[in-house]
Enzyme design. Structure first.
Site, PDB file in Angstrom:
ATOM      1  N   LYS A  98       0.835  -1.211   0.000  1.00  0.00           N
ATOM      2  CA  LYS A  98       0.000   0.000   0.000  1.00  0.00           C
ATOM      3  C   LYS A  98       0.869   1.260   0.000  1.00  0.00           C
ATOM      4  O   LYS A  98       0.632   2.181  -0.768  1.00  0.00           O
ATOM      5  CB  LYS A  98      -0.912   0.051   1.237  1.00  0.00           C
ATOM      6  CG  LYS A  98      -1.957  -1.041   1.301  1.00  0.00           C
ATOM      7  CD  LYS A  98      -2.922  -0.829   2.459  1.00  0.00           C
ATOM      8  CE  LYS A  98      -2.274  -0.843   3.826  1.00  0.00           C
ATOM      9  NZ  LYS A  98      -1.684  -2.128   4.233  1.00  0.00           N
TER      10      LYS A  98
ATOM     11  N   ARG B 294      -9.511   1.368   8.510  1.00  0.00           N
ATOM     12  CA  ARG B 294      -9.156  -0.006   8.840  1.00  0.00           C
ATOM     13  C   ARG B 294     -10.269  -0.705   9.617  1.00  0.00           C
ATOM     14  O   ARG B 294     -10.159  -1.893   9.885  1.00  0.00           O
ATOM     15  CB  ARG B 294      -7.911  -0.017   9.706  1.00  0.00           C
ATOM     16  CG  ARG B 294      -6.617  -0.227   8.927  1.00  0.00           C
ATOM     17  CD  ARG B 294      -5.487  -0.060   9.911  1.00  0.00           C
ATOM     18  NE  ARG B 294      -4.316  -0.802   9.609  1.00  0.00           N
ATOM     19  CZ  ARG B 294      -3.174  -0.238   9.197  1.00  0.00           C
ATOM     20  NH1 ARG B 294      -3.094   1.040   8.968  1.00  0.00           N
ATOM     21  NH2 ARG B 294      -2.116  -0.980   9.002  1.00  0.00           N
TER      22      ARG B 294
ATOM     23  N   ARG C  93      11.650  -6.069   5.035  1.00  0.00           N
ATOM     24  CA  ARG C  93      11.378  -4.666   4.709  1.00  0.00           C
ATOM     25  C   ARG C  93      12.301  -3.740   5.497  1.00  0.00           C
ATOM     26  O   ARG C  93      12.554  -3.959   6.672  1.00  0.00           O
ATOM     27  CB  ARG C  93       9.925  -4.334   5.035  1.00  0.00           C
ATOM     28  CG  ARG C  93       9.599  -2.859   4.870  1.00  0.00           C
ATOM     29  CD  ARG C  93       8.141  -2.602   4.739  1.00  0.00           C
ATOM     30  NE  ARG C  93       7.400  -2.759   5.968  1.00  0.00           N
ATOM     31  CZ  ARG C  93       6.085  -2.523   6.065  1.00  0.00           C
ATOM     32  NH1 ARG C  93       5.397  -2.164   4.995  1.00  0.00           N
ATOM     33  NH2 ARG C  93       5.466  -2.680   7.209  1.00  0.00           N
TER      34      ARG C  93
ATOM     35  N   ARG D 188      11.257  -1.567  10.944  1.00  0.00           N
ATOM     36  CA  ARG D 188      10.167  -1.194  11.847  1.00  0.00           C
ATOM     37  C   ARG D 188      10.046  -2.201  12.983  1.00  0.00           C
ATOM     38  O   ARG D 188      10.187  -3.404  12.751  1.00  0.00           O
ATOM     39  CB  ARG D 188       8.845  -1.134  11.064  1.00  0.00           C
ATOM     40  CG  ARG D 188       8.709   0.134  10.249  1.00  0.00           C
ATOM     41  CD  ARG D 188       7.494   0.135   9.369  1.00  0.00           C
ATOM     42  NE  ARG D 188       6.273  -0.374   9.999  1.00  0.00           N
ATOM     43  CZ  ARG D 188       5.073  -0.304   9.446  1.00  0.00           C
ATOM     44  NH1 ARG D 188       4.927   0.267   8.258  1.00  0.00           N
ATOM     45  NH2 ARG D 188       4.017  -0.786  10.047  1.00  0.00           N
TER      46      ARG D 188
ATOM     47  N   ARG E 121      -0.696  -8.785  13.252  1.00  0.00           N
ATOM     48  CA  ARG E 121      -1.244  -7.764  12.346  1.00  0.00           C
ATOM     49  C   ARG E 121      -2.120  -8.410  11.265  1.00  0.00           C
ATOM     50  O   ARG E 121      -3.160  -7.861  10.881  1.00  0.00           O
ATOM     51  CB  ARG E 121      -0.106  -6.946  11.721  1.00  0.00           C
ATOM     52  CG  ARG E 121       0.557  -6.018  12.748  1.00  0.00           C
ATOM     53  CD  ARG E 121       1.941  -5.584  12.321  1.00  0.00           C
ATOM     54  NE  ARG E 121       1.933  -4.697  11.181  1.00  0.00           N
ATOM     55  CZ  ARG E 121       2.989  -4.519  10.375  1.00  0.00           C
ATOM     56  NH1 ARG E 121       4.114  -5.155  10.602  1.00  0.00           N
ATOM     57  NH2 ARG E 121       2.899  -3.688   9.369  1.00  0.00           N
TER      58      ARG E 121
HETATM   59  P1  AMP Z   1       0.936   0.890   8.942  1.00  0.00           P
HETATM   60  O1  AMP Z   1       2.170   1.692   8.722  1.00  0.00           O
HETATM   61  O2  AMP Z   1      -0.211   1.354   8.087  1.00  0.00           O
HETATM   62  O3  AMP Z   1       1.175  -0.605   8.822  1.00  0.00           O
HETATM   63  O4  AMP Z   1       0.479   1.152  10.467  1.00  0.00           O
HETATM   64  C1  AMP Z   1       1.319   0.792  11.551  1.00  0.00           C
HETATM   65  C2  AMP Z   1       0.508   0.654  12.826  1.00  0.00           C
HETATM   66  O5  AMP Z   1      -0.117   1.915  13.130  1.00  0.00           O
HETATM   67  C3  AMP Z   1      -0.650  -0.336  12.757  1.00  0.00           C
HETATM   68  O6  AMP Z   1      -0.242  -1.672  13.022  1.00  0.00           O
HETATM   69  C4  AMP Z   1      -1.577   0.213  13.840  1.00  0.00           C
HETATM   70  O7  AMP Z   1      -1.089  -0.084  15.137  1.00  0.00           O
HETATM   71  C5  AMP Z   1      -1.423   1.718  13.642  1.00  0.00           C
HETATM   72  N1  AMP Z   1      -2.402   2.233  12.643  1.00  0.00           N
HETATM   73  C6  AMP Z   1      -2.137   2.791  11.427  1.00  0.00           C
HETATM   74  N2  AMP Z   1      -3.258   3.146  10.796  1.00  0.00           N
HETATM   75  C7  AMP Z   1      -4.282   2.802  11.614  1.00  0.00           C
HETATM   76  C8  AMP Z   1      -5.695   2.887  11.526  1.00  0.00           C
HETATM   77  N3  AMP Z   1      -6.305   3.394  10.435  1.00  0.00           N
HETATM   78  N4  AMP Z   1      -6.431   2.427  12.575  1.00  0.00           N
HETATM   79  C9  AMP Z   1      -5.853   1.915  13.680  1.00  0.00           C
HETATM   80  N5  AMP Z   1      -4.526   1.788  13.832  1.00  0.00           N
HETATM   81  C10 AMP Z   1      -3.735   2.227  12.809  1.00  0.00           C
END
Ligand code: AMP
Length: 216
Positions: free
Chosen positions: A13, A88, A127, A160, A171
């Site tokens: 994404k 989400r 990654r 990360r 996740r």
């Molecule tokens: P990402 O970089 O999109 O994988 O997001 C990393 C982490 O941030 C996720 O595993 C969640 O803990 C939190 N996070 C990011 N976007 C959201 C969202 N829309 N709703 C809830 N938690 C989020």
């Protein structure tokens, strides 16, 4: 133009959203990136979000929805937004629909990136992210030219904290339970377009562009 990218962690994404934002001149809004910036700056929001992020769980909807509303009010969002990692949950999807309706800016398309869990675990464990410009690398399929160094800005790459195998499995489970129902939600609105995300960055991007009615 408002475009949503939906798909499990590691589907690409972030990578596709960056390419799309550049090509279409739209704001790339990644809630994960905004949260990580807040963590780095030790803001109240960042400190509240950190334990959820570290364990691979979702940050509560009200925090995320407020954060997105702020971002959408910025002038950078006026031309349109590529949403990456938001919404989400069903609550977030309904909140976003109401917000965009108020602004008279409906969602044009929801691109769903399809990929298997095994491929995701392999991708995420390799990654690496640039600490300077946020560029994303993959040690197998897209390694940096110099180890641990960004090709674009020369800053150090990092892994990360949530890209370890155990957190990745959490996740994926949380995604299946809470986010995958959104595919149905947007299918009912006739907005969903599926893309096979296992085919590599360029091919996937070409396909996404074709589905949006442009050339890749
Ligand atoms: P990402 O970089 O999109 O994988 O997001 C990393 C982490 O941030 C996720 O595993 C969640 O803990 C939190 N996070 C990011 N976007 C959201 C969202 N829309 N709703 C809830 N938690 C989020």
């Amino acid at each position: 133009m408002q475009i949503l990218l939906l798909g499990p962690p590691g589907a690409g994404k972030g990578t596709q959203a960056k390419l799309l934002a550049e090509r279409l001149n739209l704001l790339h809004l990644s809630t994960g990136d905004v949260l990580r910036q807040n963590v780095a700056n030790k803001t109240a929001l960042g400190m509240e979000a950190l334990p959820y992020m570290e364990s691979g769980k979702y940050v509560p909807d009200d925090l995320i929805n407020r954060m997105v509303e702020d971002q959408l009010d910025s002038p950078a969002a006026a031309e349109g937004v590529i949403f990456d990692g938001y919404p989400r949950t069903l609550n977030q999807a309904e909140t976003l629909d109401a917000l965009l309706e108020r602004k008279g800016r409906p969602i044009a398309a929801v691109i769903v990136l399809d990929i298997t869990d095994d491929e995701l675990v392999e991708r995420l464990s390799g990654r690496r992210v640039c600490s300077g410009c946020g560029a994303i690398y993959q040690l197998k399929s897209m390694p940096p030219l110099k180890p641990d160094t960004c090709d674009h800005c020369g800053a150090a790459l990092y892994q990360r904290v949530d890209d370890n195998e155990e957190t990745v499995r959490t996740r994926l489970k949380v995604y299946a339970e809470q986010t995958s129902p959104l595919v149905e939600y947007y299918t009912a609105q006739r907005k969903v377009r599926h893309v096979d995300a296992s085919q590599g960055i360029e091919k996937t991007f070409e396909r996404v562009m074709a589905l949006l009615g442009g050339e890749g």
